[in-house]
Design an enzyme around this catalytic site. Structure first.
Site, PDB file in Angstrom:
ATOM      1  N   SER A 178       0.841  -1.189   0.000  1.00 42.93           N
ATOM      2  CA  SER A 178       0.000   0.000   0.000  1.00 42.93           C
ATOM      3  C   SER A 178       0.886   1.253   0.000  1.00 42.93           C
ATOM      4  O   SER A 178       1.756   1.370  -0.854  1.00 42.93           O
ATOM      5  CB  SER A 178      -0.954  -0.041   1.197  1.00 42.93           C
ATOM      6  OG  SER A 178      -2.038   0.812   1.014  1.00 42.93           O
ATOM      7  N   ASP A 429      -8.520  -5.812  -5.656  1.00 38.68           N
ATOM      8  CA  ASP A 429      -8.163  -4.680  -4.805  1.00 38.68           C
ATOM      9  C   ASP A 429      -8.465  -3.388  -5.564  1.00 38.68           C
ATOM     10  O   ASP A 429      -7.908  -3.165  -6.644  1.00 38.68           O
ATOM     11  CB  ASP A 429      -6.675  -4.754  -4.452  1.00 38.68           C
ATOM     12  CG  ASP A 429      -6.199  -3.554  -3.659  1.00 38.68           C
ATOM     13  OD1 ASP A 429      -7.043  -2.816  -3.123  1.00 38.68           O
ATOM     14  OD2 ASP A 429      -4.974  -3.366  -3.581  1.00 38.68           O
ATOM     15  N   HIS A 454      -5.816  -6.651  -1.350  1.00 38.47           N
ATOM     16  CA  HIS A 454      -4.806  -5.662  -0.955  1.00 38.47           C
ATOM     17  C   HIS A 454      -3.577  -6.332  -0.342  1.00 38.47           C
ATOM     18  O   HIS A 454      -3.655  -6.940   0.722  1.00 38.47           O
ATOM     19  CB  HIS A 454      -5.435  -4.686   0.036  1.00 38.47           C
ATOM     20  CG  HIS A 454      -4.778  -3.349   0.085  1.00 38.47           C
ATOM     21  ND1 HIS A 454      -4.431  -2.633  -1.042  1.00 38.47           N
ATOM     22  CD2 HIS A 454      -4.404  -2.574   1.129  1.00 38.47           C
ATOM     23  CE1 HIS A 454      -3.892  -1.477  -0.692  1.00 38.47           C
ATOM     24  NE2 HIS A 454      -3.862  -1.427   0.615  1.00 38.47           N
TER      25      HIS A 454
END
Length: 495
Positions: A178, A429, A454
């Site tokens: 991320s 995601d 994710h």
């Protein structure tokens, strides 16, 4: 894993105000609904906690720049041999213990590489607060919070650690998910003399400066639910009108509080709206194939489970009741919650600080199209700018990230400039639509899975992992092994 990705502001809006559309700028990896129990206790952790004396400002030489704060990092030397590789996790916007406990991939492969594991906490998050409890109080102190300072922190700490270990020739590979994945990729580009390669998982480095369509994030979530069940998608899409209708009733808010089993009476319809939207957004992000406990305890493929709940209601049932029941899977899968706190979220993982980053450099504009299952809205940058000025006294710099790190025409630029980066993404995601999804060169590789969520690849391996996830990780190990072998070969030739 990380979080990867990531909500100082009422779940996932920058400001919980009716004047600004919901979800305009998302936190990358985490939810304030997180429960402390989801992290491993320190007694179970395989890491040793250390603190590094870090300079406040790396880019000026004013006297105040030399103020030192203690930057937390975690280290695991169990499998390492002097001269062996060092695997570094570039910390996200939160407590580094949380990310370490949810990034088992690094620990899984450490024995094979005999690697030293290091997880570095991002400045202004967790315990690494330069001004203690006052760190987030004013723009004067928060002015030292940005990605460039964070990358310099990592570079300085890594160099010092290698010197202290008398192992300066050890190759370093950086990992991140991320926002942490963005930092890992940028670290490789900015500090190629320190890191020989980077694994950037679920890193939406193209979600800036209108490089990707503004509606892509919500469109992706909507597609996830539509793929699970068209009826489910339609029910959620229709629920917003019912929510609005309840709010216009004479005793609408008390009725809504009762319907949503709130711990305290609601003051605004937007609290309920954001609570529902947060559940659907984060469930799509963490739609892992197996049970997980990252943002919240959830079963495998929770999007499908949510849709089973919705589809299981009898005909004629309220769309809002169905949506609430589905959202409860995210907030109360364990069944232990007697009521829900919608208007006073807590920050259990030291996430406070992302709002400032979103209002300065991390400007990731979004909108909702009519095709999504969420209420449509157009991006209103002027309103966002006003809110940032009101809250922090600063104006966003929407073009800074692409100026500092690039992004536009990235295929052409990095083809001739960058090397040794893995961009891994799962198409379920929603952040993947802002990621690198095609190979840029023979050494800048995009590993894309249709069902991945994710930074699923950074999570610890389990017996229930599907074959596509195992294969993704196998490919990552092969590539990393190639980087390290080439490094040692080059090192030997220099002798």
């Amino acid at each position: 894993m990380s979080a990867c990705l990531c909500l100082l502001f009422l779940f996932f809006t920058i400001f919980a105000e009716a004047t600004y559309p919901p979800g305009g700028f998302h936190h990358l990896s985490s939810s304030l609904r997180q429960n402390k129990k989801t992290s491993k206790s320190k007694s179970e952790s395989p890491f040793e906690t250390r603190y590094f004396p870090q300079n406040l400002d790396h880019f000026s030489f004013r006297p105040e720049s030399y103020k030192v704060f203690q930057q937390k990092y975690l280290i695991n030397r169990r499998f390492w041999r002097k001269g062996g590789p060092i695997f570094v996790y570039t910390g996200n916007e939160g407590d580094i213990d949380w990310f370490a406990s949810n990034t088992g991939f690094m620990s899984d492969i450490a024995p094979k590489f005999r690697a030293l594991l290091v997880f570095i906490e991002h400045r202004f998050y967790g315990e690494s607060t330069p001004f203690g409890k006052k760190s987030h109080k004013t723009a004067e102190t928060l002015g030292y919070l940005n990605s460039q300072q964070a990358l310099a922190d990592y570079a300085i700490l890594i160099r010092s650690l290698k010197q202290n270990l008398s192992s300066e020739a050890s190759p370093v590979v950086v990992f991140g998910g991320s926002y942490g994945g963005m930092l890992a990729a940028w670290f490789r580009l900015k500090y190629p003399h320190i890191a020989i390669g980077a694994l950037a998982s679920s890193a939406p480095i193209l979600h800036f400066d209108n490089i990707v369509p503004l509606a892509s994030f919500y469109d992706a979530i909507s597609q996830d639910f539509k793929d699970a069940s068209v009826n489910c998608f339609k029910v959620i899409k229709r629920s917003w009108e019912e929510l609005d209708a309840v709010s216009t009733m004479k005793h609408g808010l008390p009725e809504l509080s009762k319907k949503f089993r709130t711990c305290k009476g609601l003051h605004s319809i937007y609290s309920a709206r954001d609570w529902l939207m947060g559940a659907f957004v984060y469930t799509a992000m963490v739609n892992y194939a197996t049970t997980a406990n990252f943002m919240a305890p959830l079963p495998g493929y929770p999007v499908e489970q949510m849709c089973k709940i919705i589809d299981g209601f009898p005909r004629g049932s309220s769309n809002l009741d169905r949506a609430f029941a589905a959202a409860s899977l995210y907030y109360n899968y364990s069944g232990s919650e007697k009521c829900f706190e919608l208007e006073q979220p807590t920050d259990d993982h030291g996430l406070d600080g992302w709002g400032y980053q979103a209002c300065t450099e991390m400007v990731m504009p979004m909108s909702c199209s009519n095709q999504s299952m969420f209420p449509p809205y157009e991006n209103d940058y002027e309103a966002f700018e006003e809110q940032c000025m009101s809250k922090y006294g600063v104006k966003p710099r929407p073009h800074w990230i692409t100026t500092e790190f690039g992004g536009k025409r990235i295929e052409t630029v990095l083809k001739r400039f960058g090397s040794n980066i893995i961009f891994s993404n799962g198409l379920q995601d929603p952040w993947s639509r802002g990621g690198v999804l095609k190979n840029i060169s023979s050494s800048i590789i995009a590993l894309v899975t249709k069902k991945g969520a994710h930074h699923a690849d950074l999570r610890a391996a389990t017996k229930g992992d599907p074959e596509w996830l195992k294969e993704q990780r196998r490919q990552e190990v092969v590539i990393i092994e190639k980087w390290i072998s080439e490094y040692y070969r080059d090192l030997k030739e220099e002798e």
